[in-house]
Design a protein around this motif. Sequence first.
Motif, PDB file in Angstrom:
ATOM      1  N   ARG A  50       0.834  -1.213   0.000  1.00  0.00           N
ATOM      2  CA  ARG A  50       0.000   0.000   0.000  1.00  0.00           C
ATOM      3  C   ARG A  50       0.867   1.261   0.000  1.00  0.00           C
ATOM      4  NH1 ARG A  50      -5.163  -0.299   0.078  1.00  0.00           N
ATOM      5  NH2 ARG A  50      -6.212  -2.239   0.576  1.00  0.00           N
ATOM      6  N   THR A  51       1.961   1.227   0.733  1.00  0.00           N
ATOM      7  CA  THR A  51       2.871   2.379   0.755  1.00  0.00           C
ATOM      8  C   THR A  51       3.487   2.605  -0.617  1.00  0.00           C
ATOM      9  OG1 THR A  51       3.364   2.071   3.100  1.00  0.00           O
ATOM     10  CG2 THR A  51       4.969   3.316   1.814  1.00  0.00           C
ATOM     11  N   VAL A  52       3.945   1.535  -1.244  1.00  0.00           N
ATOM     12  CA  VAL A  52       4.538   1.645  -2.585  1.00  0.00           C
ATOM     13  C   VAL A  52       3.520   2.199  -3.572  1.00  0.00           C
ATOM     14  CG1 VAL A  52       5.426   0.304  -4.543  1.00  0.00           C
ATOM     15  CG2 VAL A  52       6.305  -0.116  -2.243  1.00  0.00           C
ATOM     16  N   LEU A  53       2.287   1.697  -3.522  1.00  0.00           N
ATOM     17  CA  LEU A  53       1.256   2.178  -4.443  1.00  0.00           C
ATOM     18  C   LEU A  53       0.916   3.640  -4.180  1.00  0.00           C
ATOM     19  CD1 LEU A  53      -0.437   1.326  -6.821  1.00  0.00           C
ATOM     20  CD2 LEU A  53      -2.183   0.529  -5.237  1.00  0.00           C
ATOM     21  N   ARG A  54       0.859   4.018  -2.902  1.00  0.00           N
ATOM     22  CA  ARG A  54       0.571   5.420  -2.559  1.00  0.00           C
ATOM     23  C   ARG A  54       1.693   6.336  -3.070  1.00  0.00           C
ATOM     24  NH1 ARG A  54       2.349   7.953   1.674  1.00  0.00           N
ATOM     25  NH2 ARG A  54       2.730   6.059   2.850  1.00  0.00           N
ATOM     26  N   LEU A  55       2.941   5.930  -2.884  1.00  0.00           N
ATOM     27  CA  LEU A  55       4.069   6.744  -3.343  1.00  0.00           C
ATOM     28  C   LEU A  55       4.139   6.786  -4.871  1.00  0.00           C
ATOM     29  CD1 LEU A  55       6.755   5.636  -0.741  1.00  0.00           C
ATOM     30  CD2 LEU A  55       5.534   7.827  -0.837  1.00  0.00           C
ATOM     31  N   ALA A  56       3.855   5.657  -5.508  1.00  0.00           N
ATOM     32  CA  ALA A  56       3.840   5.634  -6.975  1.00  0.00           C
ATOM     33  C   ALA A  56       2.752   6.551  -7.517  1.00  0.00           C
ATOM     34  CB  ALA A  56       3.634   4.210  -7.477  1.00  0.00           C
ATOM     35  N   SER A  57       1.604   6.543  -6.840  1.00  0.00           N
ATOM     36  CA  SER A  57       0.505   7.417  -7.238  1.00  0.00           C
ATOM     37  C   SER A  57       0.909   8.886  -7.118  1.00  0.00           C
ATOM     38  CB  SER A  57      -0.721   7.132  -6.370  1.00  0.00           C
ATOM     39  OG  SER A  57      -1.757   8.036  -6.643  1.00  0.00           O
ATOM     40  N   ALA A  71      -0.107   4.288 -15.626  1.00  0.00           N
ATOM     41  CA  ALA A  71      -1.389   3.639 -15.358  1.00  0.00           C
ATOM     42  C   ALA A  71      -1.257   2.118 -15.451  1.00  0.00           C
ATOM     43  CB  ALA A  71      -2.450   4.134 -16.339  1.00  0.00           C
ATOM     44  N   VAL A  72      -0.504   1.633 -16.433  1.00  0.00           N
ATOM     45  CA  VAL A  72      -0.323   0.189 -16.611  1.00  0.00           C
ATOM     46  C   VAL A  72       0.391  -0.411 -15.407  1.00  0.00           C
ATOM     47  CG1 VAL A  72       0.935  -1.548 -17.957  1.00  0.00           C
ATOM     48  CG2 VAL A  72      -0.396   0.221 -19.131  1.00  0.00           C
ATOM     49  N   VAL A  73       1.455   0.233 -14.960  1.00  0.00           N
ATOM     50  CA  VAL A  73       2.237  -0.293 -13.832  1.00  0.00           C
ATOM     51  C   VAL A  73       1.404  -0.282 -12.551  1.00  0.00           C
ATOM     52  CG1 VAL A  73       4.248   0.106 -12.358  1.00  0.00           C
ATOM     53  CG2 VAL A  73       4.472   0.240 -14.847  1.00  0.00           C
ATOM     54  N   MET A  74       0.698   0.801 -12.299  1.00  0.00           N
ATOM     55  CA  MET A  74      -0.098   0.874 -11.071  1.00  0.00           C
ATOM     56  C   MET A  74      -1.290  -0.075 -11.107  1.00  0.00           C
ATOM     57  SD  MET A  74       0.322   4.770  -9.773  1.00  0.00           S
ATOM     58  CE  MET A  74       0.053   5.550 -11.347  1.00  0.00           C
ATOM     59  N   ALA A  75      -1.892  -0.259 -12.269  1.00  0.00           N
ATOM     60  CA  ALA A  75      -2.981  -1.234 -12.383  1.00  0.00           C
ATOM     61  C   ALA A  75      -2.448  -2.649 -12.148  1.00  0.00           C
ATOM     62  CB  ALA A  75      -3.652  -1.123 -13.751  1.00  0.00           C
ATOM     63  N   ALA A  76      -1.260  -2.936 -12.654  1.00  0.00           N
ATOM     64  CA  ALA A  76      -0.654  -4.255 -12.430  1.00  0.00           C
ATOM     65  C   ALA A  76      -0.371  -4.465 -10.948  1.00  0.00           C
ATOM     66  CB  ALA A  76       0.631  -4.389 -13.243  1.00  0.00           C
ATOM     67  N   ALA A  77       0.097  -3.430 -10.279  1.00  0.00           N
ATOM     68  CA  ALA A  77       0.369  -3.539  -8.843  1.00  0.00           C
ATOM     69  C   ALA A  77      -0.916  -3.818  -8.080  1.00  0.00           C
ATOM     70  CB  ALA A  77       1.030  -2.263  -8.320  1.00  0.00           C
ATOM     71  N   ARG A  78      -1.973  -3.068  -8.389  1.00  0.00           N
ATOM     72  CA  ARG A  78      -3.245  -3.286  -7.693  1.00  0.00           C
ATOM     73  C   ARG A  78      -3.799  -4.680  -7.972  1.00  0.00           C
ATOM     74  NH1 ARG A  78      -4.923   1.411 -10.003  1.00  0.00           N
ATOM     75  NH2 ARG A  78      -6.892   0.482 -10.597  1.00  0.00           N
ATOM     76  N   VAL A  92      -5.662  13.251  -9.069  1.00  0.00           N
ATOM     77  CA  VAL A  92      -5.613  12.461 -10.289  1.00  0.00           C
ATOM     78  C   VAL A  92      -5.962  11.024  -9.943  1.00  0.00           C
ATOM     79  CG1 VAL A  92      -4.165  11.642 -12.184  1.00  0.00           C
ATOM     80  CG2 VAL A  92      -3.822  13.941 -11.280  1.00  0.00           C
ATOM     81  N   PRO A  93      -7.137  10.523 -10.375  1.00  0.00           N
ATOM     82  CA  PRO A  93      -7.508   9.144 -10.040  1.00  0.00           C
ATOM     83  C   PRO A  93      -6.689   8.149 -10.844  1.00  0.00           C
ATOM     84  CG  PRO A  93      -9.139  10.105 -11.473  1.00  0.00           C
ATOM     85  CD  PRO A  93      -8.150  11.209 -11.155  1.00  0.00           C
ATOM     86  N   LEU A  94      -6.427   7.014 -10.227  1.00  0.00           N
ATOM     87  CA  LEU A  94      -5.748   5.943 -10.931  1.00  0.00           C
ATOM     88  C   LEU A  94      -6.796   5.168 -11.724  1.00  0.00           C
ATOM     89  CD1 LEU A  94      -3.314   4.705  -8.178  1.00  0.00           C
ATOM     90  CD2 LEU A  94      -2.896   6.303 -10.039  1.00  0.00           C
ATOM     91  N   PRO A  95      -6.389   4.536 -12.817  1.00  0.00           N
ATOM     92  CA  PRO A  95      -7.358   3.842 -13.651  1.00  0.00           C
ATOM     93  C   PRO A  95      -7.941   2.617 -12.951  1.00  0.00           C
ATOM     94  CG  PRO A  95      -5.148   3.331 -14.347  1.00  0.00           C
ATOM     95  CD  PRO A  95      -5.029   4.408 -13.304  1.00  0.00           C
ATOM     96  N   ALA A  96      -9.181   2.324 -13.227  1.00  0.00           N
ATOM     97  CA  ALA A  96      -9.819   1.135 -12.662  1.00  0.00           C
ATOM     98  C   ALA A  96      -9.267  -0.103 -13.349  1.00  0.00           C
ATOM     99  CB  ALA A  96     -11.326   1.216 -12.856  1.00  0.00           C
ATOM    100  N   LEU A  97      -9.209  -1.185 -12.613  1.00  0.00           N
ATOM    101  CA  LEU A  97      -8.784  -2.452 -13.196  1.00  0.00           C
ATOM    102  C   LEU A  97      -9.908  -3.013 -14.043  1.00  0.00           C
ATOM    103  CD1 LEU A  97      -7.020  -4.204 -10.224  1.00  0.00           C
ATOM    104  CD2 LEU A  97      -5.959  -3.258 -12.246  1.00  0.00           C
ATOM    105  N   GLN A  98      -9.551  -3.594 -15.143  1.00  0.00           N
ATOM    106  CA  GLN A  98     -10.539  -4.255 -15.965  1.00  0.00           C
ATOM    107  C   GLN A  98     -10.639  -5.698 -15.509  1.00  0.00           C
ATOM    108  OE1 GLN A  98      -9.325  -3.753 -19.990  1.00  0.00           O
ATOM    109  NE2 GLN A  98      -9.648  -1.557 -19.976  1.00  0.00           N
ATOM    110  N   ALA A  99     -11.828  -6.248 -15.581  1.00  0.00           N
ATOM    111  CA  ALA A  99     -12.024  -7.643 -15.164  1.00  0.00           C
ATOM    112  C   ALA A  99     -11.233  -8.554 -16.081  1.00  0.00           C
ATOM    113  CB  ALA A  99     -13.504  -7.995 -15.221  1.00  0.00           C
ATOM    114  N   ALA A 100     -10.628  -9.555 -15.475  1.00  0.00           N
ATOM    115  CA  ALA A 100      -9.818 -10.498 -16.256  1.00  0.00           C
ATOM    116  C   ALA A 100     -10.689 -11.536 -16.919  1.00  0.00           C
ATOM    117  CB  ALA A 100      -8.793 -11.168 -15.358  1.00  0.00           C
TER     118      ALA A 100
END
Length: 100
Positions: A50-57, A71-78, A92-100
Amino acid sequence: MATGRFAQVMHTLCEDLLIGAYAGGTMMCSVDEAALASLMAEVDAPALQRTVLRLASAAAAADRHLAEAEAVVMAAARKHWRIDDQPTSNGVPLPALQAA
Protein backbone atom coordinates in the motif's frame (compact mmCIF):
# COMPACT_ATOMS: atom_id res chain seq x y z
CA MET A 1 13.30 -8.94 0.24
CA ALA A 2 16.54 -8.05 1.97
CA THR A 3 16.90 -4.51 3.25
CA GLY A 4 18.28 -2.25 0.53
CA ARG A 5 17.67 -4.80 -2.23
CA PHE A 6 14.59 -3.04 -3.60
CA ALA A 7 16.66 -0.05 -4.72
CA GLN A 8 19.02 -2.38 -6.59
CA VAL A 9 16.10 -4.19 -8.25
CA MET A 10 14.53 -0.86 -9.31
CA HIS A 11 17.85 0.42 -10.65
CA THR A 12 18.31 -2.72 -12.76
CA LEU A 13 14.72 -2.50 -13.99
CA CYS A 14 15.19 1.14 -15.02
CA GLU A 15 18.38 0.29 -16.89
CA ASP A 16 16.59 -2.52 -18.72
CA LEU A 17 13.65 -0.25 -19.57
CA LEU A 18 15.93 2.47 -20.89
CA ILE A 19 17.76 0.00 -23.11
CA GLY A 20 14.41 -1.32 -24.37
CA ALA A 21 13.08 2.19 -24.90
CA TYR A 22 16.06 3.08 -27.03
CA ALA A 23 15.50 0.00 -29.20
CA GLY A 24 11.70 0.04 -29.28
CA GLY A 25 10.77 3.69 -28.90
CA THR A 26 8.90 3.29 -25.61
CA MET A 27 9.80 2.18 -22.10
CA MET A 28 6.86 -0.21 -21.81
CA CYS A 29 7.42 -2.06 -25.09
CA SER A 30 9.54 -4.74 -23.43
CA VAL A 31 7.56 -5.08 -20.19
CA ASP A 32 4.96 -7.81 -20.31
CA GLU A 33 2.57 -9.10 -17.64
CA ALA A 34 5.07 -11.72 -16.47
CA ALA A 35 7.77 -9.10 -15.96
CA LEU A 36 5.37 -6.85 -14.04
CA ALA A 37 4.18 -9.77 -11.91
CA SER A 38 7.79 -10.69 -11.13
CA LEU A 39 8.53 -7.12 -10.06
CA MET A 40 5.36 -6.94 -7.95
CA ALA A 41 6.26 -10.22 -6.23
CA GLU A 42 9.35 -8.50 -4.83
CA VAL A 43 7.09 -6.56 -2.44
CA ASP A 44 5.25 -9.13 -0.36
CA ALA A 45 4.22 -7.24 2.79
CA PRO A 46 0.66 -5.83 2.47
CA ALA A 47 1.47 -2.62 4.36
CA LEU A 48 4.51 -2.02 2.17
CA GLN A 49 2.48 -2.74 -0.96
CA ARG A 50 0.00 0.00 0.00
CA THR A 51 2.87 2.38 0.76
CA VAL A 52 4.54 1.64 -2.59
CA LEU A 53 1.26 2.18 -4.44
CA ARG A 54 0.57 5.42 -2.56
CA LEU A 55 4.07 6.74 -3.34
CA ALA A 56 3.84 5.63 -6.98
CA SER A 57 0.50 7.42 -7.24
CA ALA A 58 2.01 10.60 -5.83
CA ALA A 59 4.98 10.39 -8.21
CA ALA A 60 2.73 9.73 -11.21
CA ALA A 61 0.46 12.65 -10.31
CA ALA A 62 3.31 15.08 -9.71
CA ASP A 63 2.99 16.48 -13.23
CA ARG A 64 -0.84 16.36 -13.07
CA HIS A 65 -0.84 13.87 -15.94
CA LEU A 66 -1.23 10.12 -15.63
CA ALA A 67 0.82 8.63 -18.46
CA GLU A 68 -0.32 5.36 -20.01
CA ALA A 69 2.80 3.54 -18.76
CA GLU A 70 2.21 4.83 -15.22
CA ALA A 71 -1.39 3.64 -15.36
CA VAL A 72 -0.32 0.19 -16.61
CA VAL A 73 2.24 -0.29 -13.83
CA MET A 74 -0.10 0.87 -11.07
CA ALA A 75 -2.98 -1.23 -12.38
CA ALA A 76 -0.65 -4.26 -12.43
CA ALA A 77 0.37 -3.54 -8.84
CA ARG A 78 -3.24 -3.29 -7.69
CA LYS A 79 -4.15 -6.49 -9.55
CA HIS A 80 -1.16 -8.49 -8.30
CA TRP A 81 -1.47 -7.23 -4.73
CA ARG A 82 -5.29 -7.48 -4.79
CA ILE A 83 -5.79 -3.84 -3.83
CA ASP A 84 -9.24 -2.89 -5.10
CA ASP A 85 -9.60 0.66 -3.84
CA GLN A 86 -9.03 3.56 -6.18
CA PRO A 87 -6.21 5.67 -4.69
CA THR A 88 -5.70 9.18 -5.93
CA SER A 89 -2.90 11.65 -5.63
CA ASN A 90 -3.23 15.38 -6.15
CA GLY A 91 -6.72 14.80 -7.48
CA VAL A 92 -5.61 12.46 -10.29
CA PRO A 93 -7.51 9.14 -10.04
CA LEU A 94 -5.75 5.94 -10.93
CA PRO A 95 -7.36 3.84 -13.65
CA ALA A 96 -9.82 1.14 -12.66
CA LEU A 97 -8.78 -2.45 -13.20
CA GLN A 98 -10.54 -4.26 -15.97
CA ALA A 99 -12.02 -7.64 -15.16
CA ALA A 100 -9.82 -10.50 -16.26
